[in-house]
Design an enzyme around this catalytic site. Structure first.
Site, PDB file in Angstrom:
ATOM      1  N   ARG A 129      -6.787   3.620   3.591  1.00 58.53           N
ATOM      2  CA  ARG A 129      -5.484   3.224   3.100  1.00 58.53           C
ATOM      3  C   ARG A 129      -5.511   3.709   1.627  1.00 58.53           C
ATOM      4  NH1 ARG A 129      -2.764  -2.240   5.074  1.00 58.53           N
ATOM      5  NH2 ARG A 129      -0.986  -1.019   4.459  1.00 58.53           N
ATOM      6  N   LYS A 164       9.381  -9.189   6.279  1.00 55.99           N
ATOM      7  CA  LYS A 164       8.383  -9.388   5.432  1.00 55.99           C
ATOM      8  C   LYS A 164       8.397  -7.796   4.497  1.00 55.99           C
ATOM      9  CE  LYS A 164       3.958  -8.470   6.313  1.00 55.99           C
ATOM     10  NZ  LYS A 164       3.244  -7.413   5.420  1.00 55.99           N
ATOM     11  N   ASN A 165       8.281  -6.826   5.204  1.00 60.76           N
ATOM     12  CA  ASN A 165       7.908  -5.361   4.659  1.00 60.76           C
ATOM     13  C   ASN A 165       9.211  -4.907   4.023  1.00 60.76           C
ATOM     14  OD1 ASN A 165       5.362  -5.660   5.310  1.00 60.76           O
ATOM     15  ND2 ASN A 165       5.567  -4.192   7.136  1.00 60.76           N
ATOM     16  N   CYS A 167      -8.877  -1.684   3.760  1.00 56.81           N
ATOM     17  CA  CYS A 167      -8.614  -2.998   4.468  1.00 56.81           C
ATOM     18  C   CYS A 167      -9.039  -2.654   5.874  1.00 56.81           C
ATOM     19  CB  CYS A 167      -7.494  -3.596   4.446  1.00 56.81           C
ATOM     20  SG  CYS A 167      -6.305  -2.695   5.444  1.00 56.81           S
ATOM     21  N   ARG A 182       0.515 -14.496   7.186  1.00 53.66           N
ATOM     22  CA  ARG A 182       0.834 -13.513   6.116  1.00 53.66           C
ATOM     23  C   ARG A 182       2.178 -13.074   6.616  1.00 53.66           C
ATOM     24  NH1 ARG A 182      -3.526  -9.513   4.127  1.00 53.66           N
ATOM     25  NH2 ARG A 182      -1.423  -8.890   3.039  1.00 53.66           N
ATOM     26  N   ASP A 213       2.550  -0.947  13.801  1.00 50.85           N
ATOM     27  CA  ASP A 213       2.401  -2.562  13.595  1.00 50.85           C
ATOM     28  C   ASP A 213       2.890  -3.237  14.722  1.00 50.85           C
ATOM     29  OD1 ASP A 213       1.875  -2.204  11.069  1.00 50.85           O
ATOM     30  OD2 ASP A 213       4.066  -2.792  10.076  1.00 50.85           O
ATOM     31  N   ARG A 229      -2.149  -5.865  -0.391  1.00 48.97           N
ATOM     32  CA  ARG A 229      -1.906  -4.283  -0.652  1.00 48.97           C
ATOM     33  C   ARG A 229      -0.630  -3.904  -1.272  1.00 48.97           C
ATOM     34  NH1 ARG A 229      -5.135  -0.227   0.283  1.00 48.97           N
ATOM     35  NH2 ARG A 229      -3.231   0.833   0.560  1.00 48.97           N
TER      36      ARG A 229
HETATM   37  N1  EPU Z   1      -1.728   7.251   3.305  1.00 49.55           N
HETATM   38  C1  EPU Z   1      -2.223   8.254   2.619  1.00 49.55           C
HETATM   39  N2  EPU Z   1      -2.013   8.208   1.344  1.00 49.55           N
HETATM   40  C2  EPU Z   1      -1.041   7.516   0.518  1.00 49.55           C
HETATM   41  C3  EPU Z   1      -0.495   6.476   1.433  1.00 49.55           C
HETATM   42  C4  EPU Z   1      -0.755   6.485   2.736  1.00 49.55           C
HETATM   43  O1  EPU Z   1      -2.933   9.139   3.162  1.00 49.55           O
HETATM   44  O2  EPU Z   1      -0.947   7.684  -0.606  1.00 49.55           O
HETATM   45  C5  EPU Z   1      -1.640   7.161   4.868  1.00 49.55           C
HETATM   46  C6  EPU Z   1      -2.309   5.965   5.227  1.00 49.55           C
HETATM   47  O3  EPU Z   1      -3.631   5.739   5.105  1.00 49.55           O
HETATM   48  C7  EPU Z   1      -1.613   5.954   6.644  1.00 49.55           C
HETATM   49  C8  EPU Z   1      -0.490   6.638   6.639  1.00 49.55           C
HETATM   50  O4  EPU Z   1      -0.639   7.230   5.214  1.00 49.55           O
HETATM   51  O5  EPU Z   1      -2.544   6.526   7.460  1.00 49.55           O
HETATM   52  C9  EPU Z   1       0.923   5.516   6.447  1.00 49.55           C
HETATM   53  O6  EPU Z   1       0.541   4.739   5.404  1.00 49.55           O
HETATM   54  P1  EPU Z   1       1.914   4.027   4.737  1.00 49.55           P
HETATM   55  O7  EPU Z   1       1.500   4.459   3.291  1.00 49.55           O
HETATM   56  O8  EPU Z   1       3.097   4.385   5.150  1.00 49.55           O
HETATM   57  O9  EPU Z   1       1.590   2.463   4.738  1.00 49.55           O
HETATM   58  P2  EPU Z   1       1.999   1.652   3.833  1.00 49.55           P
HETATM   59  O10 EPU Z   1       3.146   1.762   3.047  1.00 49.55           O
HETATM   60  O11 EPU Z   1       0.922   1.087   2.969  1.00 49.55           O
HETATM   61  C10 EPU Z   1       3.690  -0.055   5.202  1.00 49.55           C
HETATM   62  C11 EPU Z   1       3.553  -1.294   6.013  1.00 49.55           C
HETATM   63  C12 EPU Z   1       2.529  -1.548   6.951  1.00 49.55           C
HETATM   64  C13 EPU Z   1       2.615  -0.448   7.890  1.00 49.55           C
HETATM   65  C14 EPU Z   1       2.829   0.934   7.419  1.00 49.55           C
HETATM   66  C15 EPU Z   1       3.068   1.916   8.303  1.00 49.55           C
HETATM   67  C16 EPU Z   1       4.416  -2.749   4.077  1.00 49.55           C
HETATM   68  C17 EPU Z   1       4.008  -3.572   2.964  1.00 49.55           C
HETATM   69  N3  EPU Z   1       3.332  -2.155   4.657  1.00 49.55           N
HETATM   70  O12 EPU Z   1       2.128  -0.037   4.652  1.00 49.55           O
HETATM   71  O13 EPU Z   1       2.587  -2.706   7.441  1.00 49.55           O
HETATM   72  O14 EPU Z   1       1.774  -0.626   8.980  1.00 49.55           O
HETATM   73  O15 EPU Z   1       3.617   1.116   6.237  1.00 49.55           O
HETATM   74  O16 EPU Z   1       4.245   1.792   8.807  1.00 49.55           O
HETATM   75  O17 EPU Z   1       5.456  -2.034   4.101  1.00 49.55           O
HETATM   76  C18 EPU Z   1       1.835  -4.819   8.425  1.00 49.55           C
HETATM   77  O18 EPU Z   1       2.877  -5.149   8.235  1.00 49.55           O
HETATM   78  O19 EPU Z   1       1.083  -5.323   9.142  1.00 49.55           O
HETATM   79  C19 EPU Z   1       1.304  -3.341   7.840  1.00 49.55           C
HETATM   80  C20 EPU Z   1       0.155  -3.078   7.767  1.00 49.55           C
END
Ligand code: EPU
Length: 433
Positions: free
Chosen positions: A123, A22-23, A118, A401, A309, A94
């Site tokens: 986030r 998915k991701n 969330c 999801r 995850d 998101r």
């Molecule tokens: N963060 C910041 N600032 C930002 C972005 C992120 O401080 O602008 C922090 C976040 O709060 C977190 C860390 O950095 O503490 C990592 O977040 P990241 O941005 O890497 O997460 P994401 O891109 O929003 C993706 C996956 C998530 C997975 C995370 C970490 C997708 C669509 N989602 O989220 O997947 O947990 O990377 O590997 O790719 C899931 O599938 O259940 C899921 C939540």
């Protein structure tokens, strides 16, 4: 709303196939926004999930006609002018934020509803915003929307390190903006997750020039336009690891096919440390479990570290360990919603700041529990498979999801999991076993 009813204690046996990730699929779908009117992007191995359909709806609003034939999804750009990602869709998922980068890159403007926090944490999206601003994009939050003007988009050096490491979707957004920016972009502290690599490979297949794929330093030579292409979505490493956990707690003998063990070094290592026997080839993993596990001390980290995850599912395994395990959450410090639910099933877990201290027990017992997010729910499913008696997991729409037909696929391995509709009047209708 549906719930799962699981009769625990059934040993899993046989083979199971992993679906596309998915991701990985979500940002790859969003990459279609980089194409010109009339162009098509065709993706194979796309899982059939609620989140994928949500992205399809969002792309529809942005002038991309999305069609599906089995696991093949076609994105056809019919109008390359819309730039608004509305709140009604972004609030559902998101990952909708993934449209920001390509809109900025190709259409030079975007108005994307800012995703809220969330259940797994606050986030923020500050890294996305900072990275795009470094590329010359004027971007500001106005009435809940991130409004971007990219008329001065230009390749530059971007540093994407944050307090919790690099950002996966932040890196993907900056990358998608940079491929069409004039000049050279250097992204330092890029996320290295396989899902980021998969997007970069896709973009190169569309005519982009990205080097350093898989490393924290990505170099992008901007090009003037991209073209349509065909690509396959990589296997879901988290789904594969979830099946490994389910096999482990049921003393199972399971072959997991169509996976990428090379993307799963940390989960495989944690199994080795726990004394759970695994064997792997190029695209398969065998799990042979005796049902007894050594305690393990693990910390979630950005890739190639242990994935956040898979934290909840592994905690369910460690709940049955032969001593005290420690799990430290370094990506989402508050991602412990599954802890009180696991304790309802007899697990002995104490949360201490960003750590969970787990004293293994001999047996979990079935209970009514609540799914709070996708991976927490998967952890409860794993626990339910091991527990004595029946476990009812409410609100399984979270599972839908990210896991396609999870109950049917587990039943194919010998599990007893049924999906039951919870009617408003609280009478339950049995749908399938
Ligand atoms: N963060 C910041 N600032 C930002 C972005 C992120 O401080 O602008 C922090 C976040 O709060 C977190 C860390 O950095 O503490 C990592 O977040 P990241 O941005 O890497 O997460 P994401 O891109 O929003 C993706 C996956 C998530 C997975 C995370 C970490 C997708 C669509 N989602 O989220 O997947 O947990 O990377 O590997 O790719 C899931 O599938 O259940 C899921 C939540």
């Amino acid at each position: 709303m549906d719930k799962f009813v699981i009769e625990g204690g059934r040993q899993l046996q046989g083979a199971i196939q992993v679906n596309g990730a998915k991701n990985a699929a979500l940002p790859m779908m969003a990459a279609s926004l980089l194409l010109e009117q009339g162009d098509r992007l065709v993706l194979r191995n796309v899982p059939n999930l609620v989140d994928i359909r949500t992205m399809g709806t969002l792309l529809g609003k942005l002038g991309v006609r999305v069609t599906r034939n089995r696991d093949v999804m076609t994105m056809h750009v019919t109008d390359d002018t819309p730039v608004i990602a509305p709140y009604e869709i972004v609030k559902k998922m998101r990952a909708s934020i993934c449209v920001l980068g390509p809109l900025v890159g190709r259409r030079r403007a975007a108005k994307v509803s800012q995703p809220g926090g969330c259940v797994i944490g606050v986030r923020p999206v500050d890294l996305h915003v900072r990275g795009l601003a470094d590329l010359g994009v004027e971007i500001a939050m106005k009435r809940g929307y991130l409004e971007a003007d990219a008329s001065n988009l230009k390749g530059r050096t971007v540093y994407l390190g944050g307090a919790y490491g690099p950002s996966v979707t932040g890196t993907q957004n900056v990358l998608m903006a940079a491929v069409l920016a004039e000049g050279t972009t250097l992204i330092e502290c890029a996320a290295c997750e396989p899902e980021v690599q998969a997007l970069a490979e896709l973009l190169n297949g569309m005519g982009a020039r990205i080097e350093g794929i898989g490393s924290p330093r990505l170099t992008v030579q901007g090009v003037s336009h991209l073209h349509g292409t065909k690509a396959a979505v990589i296997p879901d490493r988290i789904e594969a690891a979830t099946f490994m956990a389910a096999a482990a707690v049921t003393r199972g003998n399971v072959r997991i096919n169509k996976c990428r063990p090379d993307h799963m070094i940390a989960p495989l290592e944690s199994f080795r440390m726990a004394g759970i026997e695994t064997e792997s080839g190029e695209d398969w993993i065998d799990v042979h479990s005796t049902g007894s596990f050594k305690p393990v001390d693990i910390t979630t980290l950005p890739y190639p570290g242990f994935p956040t995850d898979f934290q909840a599912q592994f905690m369910a395994v460690m709940s049955l360990g032969s001593g005290i395990s420690v799990i430290t959450e370094k990506i989402y410090p508050d991602r412990f919603m599954h802890v009180p639910e696991l304790t309802r099933m007899g697990a002995k877990i104490r949360k201490e700041g960003t750590c969970a201290i787990i004293a293994g027990v001999d047996q979990l017992t079935g209970a009514e529990v609540m799914a709070s997010d996708l991976r927490a729910s998967a952890g409860l499913v794993v626990a339910g498979m091991a527990a004595e008696g029946f476990t009812e997991i409410h609100r399984v729409y979270h599972i839908d999801r990210g896991y396609q037909n999870l109950e049917r696929r587990l039943c194919d391995l010998g599990a007893r999991v049924s999906r039951v509709s919870e009617k408003k009047d609280n009478t339950y209708i049995r749908e399938a076993v």
